[in-house]
Design an enzyme around this catalytic site. Structure first.
Site, mmCIF file in Angstrom:
data_model
loop_
_atom_site.group_PDB
_atom_site.id
_atom_site.type_symbol
_atom_site.label_atom_id
_atom_site.label_comp_id
_atom_site.label_asym_id
_atom_site.label_seq_id
_atom_site.Cartn_x
_atom_site.Cartn_y
_atom_site.Cartn_z
ATOM 1 N N ASP A 52 0.820 -1.214 0.000
ATOM 2 C CA ASP A 52 0.000 0.000 0.000
ATOM 3 C C ASP A 52 0.851 1.261 0.000
ATOM 4 O OD1 ASP A 52 -2.324 -1.522 0.066
ATOM 5 O OD2 ASP A 52 -2.357 -1.580 2.259
ATOM 6 N N TYR A 110 6.772 -10.047 6.721
ATOM 7 C CA TYR A 110 6.626 -8.605 6.915
ATOM 8 C C TYR A 110 7.207 -8.225 8.270
ATOM 9 C CZ TYR A 110 3.485 -7.641 2.980
ATOM 10 O OH TYR A 110 2.948 -7.463 1.718
#
Length: 247
Positions: A52, A110
């Site tokens: 994003d 992540y």
């Protein structure tokens, strides 16, 4: 026809995410533009997944197919010469025509990086999230352990997600601390929209003593987004690496 795999690092602050969008600066579009300048051919760059706006990467993976005979050993340097310094192709390699960076992805890791110093940081302010109060790392790790395994992660996804299923598998959940920096590391077979940032927000609440570690299990089983913590800002989130099954 050749299939080229790229390993890419980027700082996401100035970009509107990975995905190509008209009239918005994005990472996919910038790399495709650079490849066209270098090779003279338009390509469709396929990423392992979308990050994003504002999210960074140490090890994003993408691939593209091309007819050009441009030397593979010079490709990373040539592409980088046409990119801003905030995007770097770390490696370019020729792979089998069957390789697909998204469909063949096995695991992703992540990391969410928290600056846990009293006053914050000027130098790293765009790539960390500042929490001034001390975080209890042991309690955060105890809570993170509940995430490991296959679960329905509905409690940790934002509205608007396009995924049909909220079931994902987390293989490893670690809370690491180095001096005044805390890193939440999650390895899984996939992640829902804002899943890591919501998990990170929940773990911060636990680290601050606003929730008990065992509440993570209750939140997970509730499948209710309202029970989890807030979504932390994008600047602390990094795609660390992407793993593929060896063929």
């Amino acid at each position: 026809m050749r299939n080229i795999k790229l390993t890419i690092e980027y700082e996401g602050k100035e970009y509107n995410g990975w995905q190509k969008q008209p009239n918005k600066l994005n990472i996919q579009g910038e790399i495709e533009r650079a490849i066209q300048i270098v090779t003279g051919q338009e390509v469709d760059l396929i990423g392992s997944g979308r990050t994003d706006a504002g999210v960074h990467a140490f090890g994003q993976v993408a691939n593209f197919k091309i007819e050009s005979d441009f030397p593979i050993e010079k490709m990373a340097t040539a592409i980088n010469s046409q990119l801003k310094k905030s995007i770097r192709v770390l490696k370019a390699e020729e792979v089998s025509l069957e390789f697909h960076s998204r469909y063949h992805c096995h695991k992703k890791t992540y990391g969410y990086i928290i600056d846990n110093s009293d006053q914050g940081t000027a130098v790293y302010r765009n790539i960390t999230y500042h929490v001034s109060q001390p975080l209890d790392i042991e309690k955060m790790q105890e809570a993170a352990n509940y995430l490991v395994g296959e679960h329905d992660f509905s409690s940790f996804k934002s509205s608007g997600t396009s995924s049909k299923s909220s079931v994902r598998t987390i293989y490893q959940a670690q809370i690491l601390k180095e001096q005044e920096r805390v890193v939440i590391m999650l390895t899984g077979n996939g992640f829902l929209y804002n899943m890591v940032r919501i998990i990170a927000g929940t773990l911060v609440e636990i680290g601050l003593g606003n929730m008990e570690p065992k509440q993570m299990k209750i939140i997970l089983e509730s499948k209710n987004r309202q029970m989890a913590g807030r979504t932390l800002p994008a600047q602390g989130l990094f795609l660390m690496n992407v793993e593929y099954d060896e063929k």
